[in-house]
Design a protein around this motif. Sequence first.
Motif, PDB file in Angstrom:
ATOM      1  N   THR A 120      -5.943   2.659  -1.245  1.00 29.56           N
ATOM      2  CA  THR A 120      -5.806   1.959   0.031  1.00 29.56           C
ATOM      3  C   THR A 120      -4.574   2.444   0.782  1.00 29.56           C
ATOM      4  OG1 THR A 120      -6.916  -0.007  -0.827  1.00 29.56           O
ATOM      5  CG2 THR A 120      -5.555  -0.313   1.121  1.00 29.56           C
ATOM      6  N   GLY A 162     -11.444   1.652  -2.960  1.00 27.36           N
ATOM      7  CA  GLY A 162     -10.237   1.569  -2.149  1.00 27.36           C
ATOM      8  C   GLY A 162     -10.111   2.672  -1.123  1.00 27.36           C
ATOM      9  N   ARG A 252      -4.144  -1.482   6.382  1.00 29.70           N
ATOM     10  CA  ARG A 252      -4.330  -0.877   5.053  1.00 29.70           C
ATOM     11  C   ARG A 252      -3.015  -0.808   4.302  1.00 29.70           C
ATOM     12  NH1 ARG A 252      -9.051   3.152   4.088  1.00 29.70           N
ATOM     13  NH2 ARG A 252      -7.800   3.523   2.240  1.00 29.70           N
TER      14      ARG A 252
END
Length: 267
Positions: A120, A162, A252
């Motif tokens: 991420t 992710g 994010r």
Amino acid sequence: MSVFEAILLALIQGLTEFLPISSSAHLILPSQLFGWDDQGLAFDVAVHAGSLIAVVGYFRHEVKSLLQAWLASLGGQHSGESRLAWTVIVATIPAVIVGLCCSSLIEGYLRSIWVIATTTLLFAPLLWWSDRFCKGDRDEYSVGWHQSVILGLAQALALIPGTSRSGITITAGLMLGLTRQAAARYSFLMSIPVIMLATANRTMALASSSESADWGILLLGAFLAAVSAYLCIHYFLKLIDRIGMTPFVIYRALLGIGLFAFGWSQL
């Protein structure tokens, strides 16, 4: 699964499937934060079916045109639509191969909170950089064979939880000189065969399992996932040229940091 759990998970699936923020990063949060059990294969099939209905419904005219052009190309009649259809097919192949060969590895070792937090965070600055420095003036019809392979490899990379399928494919599209609109639209068109195949695969697995199904919960999940995903696609494409990718990059980054913080707190 309670009605509240079904509503929350379906909305998470619908809202995050097509945004560049990773649906897997969000779907892990309820179970980690609230101690919920896994939603189960049946519910997974239902919400993915809802997402598929949303993207096919939104691009119904394009899907019809591409399908007709692709069928015509089999008879030797080629056009811009048939070329686009073929490149989408080519871009689907890497994800299918990686999914078939590495599904056990991904499910067994790559769904931890640490992997999701890392990916991420890792792909957030790449998305920002591509949006800031790489966007061009080409549309989705200009994607060639070599570029479709690159986009397909990016989509395969998104099997790592992710990463975000839409995030990494939009990043790749921008790097290849597509406009924001074109990169997003191509990413969404690419998602149709992938989600279709994934849903079919899960459906076959469900058919061979002994898992029971609460049809009321499943229909609710599919409906909410479809509606939220449809609205998400609509407003994302409507706003993308005005807001760019920076808000999603910031989100994010904050999400990745939050996941790391939560993981450390559990040690």
